[in-house]
Design an enzyme around this catalytic site. Sequence first.
Site, short mmCIF file in Angstrom:
data_model
loop_
_atom_site.label_atom_id
_atom_site.label_comp_id
_atom_site.label_asym_id
_atom_site.label_seq_id
_atom_site.Cartn_x
_atom_site.Cartn_y
_atom_site.Cartn_z
NE ARG A 171 -3.57 -2.43 -0.09
CZ ARG A 171 -3.18 -3.49 -0.79
NH1 ARG A 171 -2.08 -3.44 -1.52
NH2 ARG A 171 -3.89 -4.59 -0.80
CB SER A 223 -8.78 0.12 4.06
OG SER A 223 -9.48 -0.96 3.50
CD GLU A 301 -5.07 1.13 2.43
OE1 GLU A 301 -5.61 1.12 1.31
OE2 GLU A 301 -5.10 0.17 3.20
#
Length: 310
Positions: A171, A223, A301
């Site tokens: 990520r 998320s 994130e």
Amino acid sequence: MSLEADFLESGLELVGNQPLAKYTYMKVGGPAEYFNVAKNSADLVKAIRIAYKNNISFRVIGGASNIVVSDSGFAGLVIKNQTSGFNLNETGRVQVDSGLGLARFIMQTGRQGWGGLENLYGIPGSVGGAVYGNAGAHGVDISDFLIEVELIDSTGQVTSHQKDWLEFDYRSSKLKRDQGNSVILSVTFQLDKVEPNQSLEQIQQHNKWRITHQPVGQPCCGSVFKNPSHGHGDRQNANSAGSLLDQAGAKQLSVGSAHPSEMHANFVVHDGTATASQIRQLFLKMKDLVQQKYGVTLDEEIEYFGEWGE
């Protein structure tokens, strides 16, 4: 010349004091001091070069699905990237502008018999944003199919770089870690030959899964936290951020109208009345809860965007 004069001379529109909430998935945030919409790569490059020339802070946003804009907004120029050029050849190599929506890109290539990214269908935002954050789902990362990126760097020069230069991680990418010192203009992928019907069937399956497992139709930024095990946590394995939050009781938390979704504890939603400050407070409460319960530090994130006064 001033920023306004340079935009006028270049034939680009510049808007002052533009509310950013309506451009983001989370639907919060104050105004951008200056705002521009880039419809093609040439205009995007012009706008960025004008920002550099005038020594003004700027950020480029695509789908704005993975950011939370502060209540005070952004002091500087925000460029909304709506570039959408698309060139697919007979070998499955495709160059796509960074502003094209990821879902639209996956659908268009699948219909033409080129796939591999179907697992990512339903992830909101643009192709450029997905590459910037190395988006992934169900065992597939967007970087798996990436060949090259075209960037405009901090000197205003347009350059091309191979995949290794981006130093992809879970990520993350070199670009995300450098906090936007370069802006993606286009991305080249090598896709796999597939049967169009099979590709579209996979797309439908993944879309159905998302609708039944994640909140859709509510203000949300995807998320909030990375999975601490750096695994693909879409299926809620025991070490995923969602599972840790759920087990810790995070779904009982709220600040204002912001609260973790009943469908997935790593997704925060609100009814349209929450402020960015309240949402960030909730994120910190969620993070503290998991730290206290399990000694695990969750890393965001999402990115915080704008002036937070801290």
